[in-house]
Design a protein around this motif. Structure first.
Motif, mmCIF file in Angstrom:
data_model
loop_
_atom_site.group_PDB
_atom_site.id
_atom_site.type_symbol
_atom_site.label_atom_id
_atom_site.label_comp_id
_atom_site.label_asym_id
_atom_site.label_seq_id
_atom_site.Cartn_x
_atom_site.Cartn_y
_atom_site.Cartn_z
ATOM 1 N N LEU A 1 22.943 89.916 40.272
ATOM 2 C CA LEU A 1 21.340 89.869 40.141
ATOM 3 C C LEU A 1 20.850 91.264 41.035
ATOM 4 C CD1 LEU A 1 20.398 86.300 40.270
ATOM 5 C CD2 LEU A 1 20.396 87.647 38.600
ATOM 6 N N GLN A 2 21.247 91.275 42.087
ATOM 7 C CA GLN A 2 20.656 92.324 43.140
ATOM 8 C C GLN A 2 21.006 93.821 42.640
ATOM 9 O OE1 GLN A 2 18.615 92.033 45.481
ATOM 10 N NE2 GLN A 2 18.645 89.572 45.404
ATOM 11 N N GLU A 3 22.316 93.960 42.368
ATOM 12 C CA GLU A 3 22.735 95.209 41.564
ATOM 13 C C GLU A 3 21.940 95.688 40.439
ATOM 14 O OE1 GLU A 3 26.997 95.020 41.729
ATOM 15 O OE2 GLU A 3 27.118 94.633 43.671
ATOM 16 N N SER A 4 21.788 94.782 39.756
ATOM 17 C CA SER A 4 21.172 95.412 38.490
ATOM 18 C C SER A 4 19.756 95.995 38.534
ATOM 19 C CB SER A 4 21.027 94.078 37.527
ATOM 20 O OG SER A 4 22.164 93.226 37.293
ATOM 21 N N PRO A 5 19.913 97.157 37.843
ATOM 22 C CA PRO A 5 18.794 97.912 38.388
ATOM 23 C C PRO A 5 17.444 97.581 37.438
ATOM 24 C CG PRO A 5 20.335 99.239 36.993
ATOM 25 C CD PRO A 5 20.828 98.128 37.258
ATOM 26 N N VAL A 6 16.241 98.065 37.797
ATOM 27 C CA VAL A 6 15.189 97.947 36.916
ATOM 28 C C VAL A 6 15.220 98.904 35.985
ATOM 29 C CG1 VAL A 6 12.749 97.989 36.666
ATOM 30 C CG2 VAL A 6 13.847 96.861 38.887
ATOM 31 N N THR A 7 15.568 98.562 34.572
ATOM 32 C CA THR A 7 15.781 99.655 33.575
ATOM 33 C C THR A 7 14.678 100.099 32.890
ATOM 34 O OG1 THR A 7 15.866 97.699 32.157
ATOM 35 C CG2 THR A 7 18.188 98.436 32.940
ATOM 36 N N GLY A 8 13.328 99.455 32.981
ATOM 37 C CA GLY A 8 12.250 100.053 32.289
ATOM 38 C C GLY A 8 11.731 101.375 33.149
ATOM 39 N N GLY A 9 11.129 102.032 32.490
ATOM 40 C CA GLY A 9 10.608 103.303 32.809
ATOM 41 C C GLY A 9 9.317 102.965 33.321
ATOM 42 N N LEU A 10 9.033 102.582 34.811
ATOM 43 C CA LEU A 10 7.853 102.159 35.169
ATOM 44 C C LEU A 10 7.242 103.249 35.667
ATOM 45 C CD1 LEU A 10 8.984 98.762 37.287
ATOM 46 C CD2 LEU A 10 7.755 98.947 35.070
ATOM 47 N N MET A 11 5.729 103.146 35.488
ATOM 48 C CA MET A 11 4.886 104.459 35.911
ATOM 49 C C MET A 11 4.812 104.705 37.486
ATOM 50 S SD MET A 11 0.912 102.936 35.775
ATOM 51 C CE MET A 11 1.009 102.646 34.155
ATOM 52 N N PHE B 1 -0.180 104.170 38.773
ATOM 53 C CA PHE B 1 -0.426 102.663 38.757
ATOM 54 C C PHE B 1 -1.807 102.375 39.722
ATOM 55 C CE2 PHE B 1 -0.432 98.243 40.311
ATOM 56 C CZ PHE B 1 -0.094 97.511 39.159
ATOM 57 N N GLN C 1 -4.911 103.607 37.959
ATOM 58 C CA GLN C 1 -5.410 102.920 36.566
ATOM 59 C C GLN C 1 -5.993 101.571 37.035
ATOM 60 O OE1 GLN C 1 -2.985 102.408 33.216
ATOM 61 N NE2 GLN C 1 -2.836 104.647 32.822
ATOM 62 N N VAL C 2 -5.470 100.738 38.153
ATOM 63 C CA VAL C 2 -6.020 99.866 38.779
ATOM 64 C C VAL C 2 -7.540 99.956 38.972
ATOM 65 C CG1 VAL C 2 -6.223 97.794 40.197
ATOM 66 C CG2 VAL C 2 -4.054 98.506 39.328
ATOM 67 N N TYR D 1 7.649 92.714 36.504
ATOM 68 C CA TYR D 1 8.424 93.249 35.572
ATOM 69 C C TYR D 1 9.871 92.268 35.429
ATOM 70 C CZ TYR D 1 12.361 96.112 33.308
ATOM 71 O OH TYR D 1 13.094 96.505 32.548
ATOM 72 N N ALA E 1 8.424 96.725 30.401
ATOM 73 C CA ALA E 1 7.516 97.874 31.348
ATOM 74 C C ALA E 1 6.146 97.868 30.776
ATOM 75 C CB ALA E 1 8.120 99.201 31.280
ATOM 76 N N GLU F 1 3.297 96.364 33.485
ATOM 77 C CA GLU F 1 2.508 97.086 34.074
ATOM 78 C C GLU F 1 0.979 96.511 33.783
ATOM 79 O OE1 GLU F 1 4.906 101.450 34.128
ATOM 80 O OE2 GLU F 1 3.063 100.966 32.571
ATOM 81 N N ALA G 1 13.226 98.351 27.921
ATOM 82 C CA ALA G 1 12.911 99.661 28.014
ATOM 83 C C ALA G 1 13.925 100.383 28.651
ATOM 84 C CB ALA G 1 11.603 99.728 28.563
ATOM 85 N N THR G 2 14.145 101.738 28.538
ATOM 86 C CA THR G 2 14.898 102.680 29.175
ATOM 87 C C THR G 2 14.255 103.768 29.820
ATOM 88 O OG1 THR G 2 15.318 103.796 27.067
ATOM 89 C CG2 THR G 2 16.966 102.032 27.508
ATOM 90 N N SER G 3 14.952 104.261 30.705
ATOM 91 C CA SER G 3 14.335 105.513 31.543
ATOM 92 C C SER G 3 15.233 106.635 31.504
ATOM 93 C CB SER G 3 13.901 104.892 32.728
ATOM 94 O OG SER G 3 15.067 104.605 33.603
ATOM 95 N N TYR H 1 14.653 88.284 43.959
ATOM 96 C CA TYR H 1 14.055 89.617 43.979
ATOM 97 C C TYR H 1 13.302 89.876 45.313
ATOM 98 C CZ TYR H 1 16.745 90.019 39.695
ATOM 99 O OH TYR H 1 17.880 90.113 38.908
#
Lengths: 209, 147
Positions: A49-59, A64, A67-68, B3, B9, B13, B67-69, B106
């Protein structure tokens, strides 16, 4: 061999066991290969679980935050009379405190003056202006409350007003003023509490699960 | 955290922004009895679950591609695939168990902090965490064997 401790292995791995339970799990793990293997599988899962990267392209964080900021609702400018009203509302207890202090001061000054006149310091002026002072034991009669019910309070007030002269008026006005101030203060406190309850309620804050 | 809860994503957000806005608007209701972080987590968890619920009504969220980056050269295809599989397995958990797992694995919250954040007893936190881990061990068995 003691009973298996699989139900506690998750908490053990998370460092959430203490005292007797911790010793029990540690003692058991020292002898039980099956529970040790189970613990290893839990550790492997945590690592996966820890090694799995966040795969989404977060801003990026800066975007961020911007935008808030843009989405924050703008508070409309309130008219001057509304702001004044709000300030007045917040200062109401101070006003009531001032009113109470004023009533007390008037009462004390009146008492001192009447005492001085009663001792003859005012000469003829006292007898002419304040005839009530000469009327003897009216005060003791008026306040003879033994056995008096709530309905008698009005009668006592009337006697104070009719027989008591300036002292009677002073006591009555003092009592009425303090009652009014007390009622106003409790009303303010009640509405302040109700207002606070409305503000502190977080809409949509339900329990999860 | 949002997330990990949402798995998308754009959705995350949007939900995270909404969480901060709600926190700002309800700042006067914060009482320092519990840490500020837990209070924000609670709002964020609720907002994420609301967002997922709304999204689920519109589309089948399980069918959404993750989503992919633009990843660096160090990110392998296998690593990406594993990450996506883990994320899908986490998303397949019931929301209540998922929230506990995300806050523990996490965000590193203690059981007491999770209980305060979600408003449930510690025993419930433990049982949900055990349930989530058992489910993940089943669904991620092929990856766990390789470790």
């Amino acid at each position: 061999m003691t009973e298996h401790v699989t139900a506690w292995l998750g908490a053990y791995q998370d460092g959430e066991l203490w005292g007797r339970r911790l010793r029990q799990v540690e003692d058991h793990l020292a002898h039980c290969a099956m529970c040790r293997a189970e613990l290893e599988r839990l550790r492997a899962l945590a690592a996966l679980l820890q090694e799995s990267p966040v795969t989404g392209g977060l801003m990026p964080p800066e975007r961020f935050v911007a935008q808030v900021g843009l989405r924050l609702p703008r508070r409309p400018e309130r008219p001057a009379w509304q702001r004044t009203l709000e300030i007045g509302w917040q200062l109401a207890p101070l006003g009531l405190l001032g009113a109470w202090a004023f009533v007390q001061a008037v009462s004390v000054v009146t008492g001192v003056l009447l005492g001085a006149l009663r001792m003859g310091l005012g000469g003829d002026v006292a007898a002419r202006l304040l005839p009530g002072l000469q009327q003897g034991p009216w005060l003791a009669e008026t306040f003879n409350l033994s056995g008096a019910g709530l309905n008698d309070v009005g009668r006592i007030m009337l006697r104070l007003l009719s027989n008591g002269g300036p002292l009677g008026w002073g006591i009555t006005l003092n009592l009425v003023s303090l009652t009014v101030i007390g009622l106003l203060y409790w009303s303010w406190l009640g509405s302040w509490w109700a207002h606070r309850q409305v503000r502190t309620r977080l809409p949509g804050q339900q329990r999860i699960g | 955290m949002v997330y990990r809860m949402c798995g998308d994503a754009n959705l995350a957000e949007d939900a995270a922004q909404e969480a901060f806005i709600r926190a700002w608007q309800h700042l006067p209701s914060y009482r320092p009895r519990s840490p500020f972080r837990n209070w924000v987590y609670r709002i964020a968890t609720n907002v994420a679950l609301d967002a997922l619920r709304r999204e689920r009504e519109k589309v089948d969220i399980d069918a959404l591609p993750l989503a992919t980056s633009d990843e660096g050269p160090e990110t392998t295809v296998e690593g990406r695939e594993r990450g996506e599989r883990v994320q899908q397995a986490v998303l397949a958990l019931p929301p209540a168990s998922r929230a506990v797992l995300v806050l523990r694995e996490y965000e590193g919250l203690s059981y007491r902090e999770i209980a305060d954040t979600l408003g449930v007893p510690i025993g419930t936190v433990m049982s949900r965490l055990n349930y989530a881990r058992n489910r993940l061990r089943e669904s991620l068995a092929p990856y766990l064997e390789r470790l």
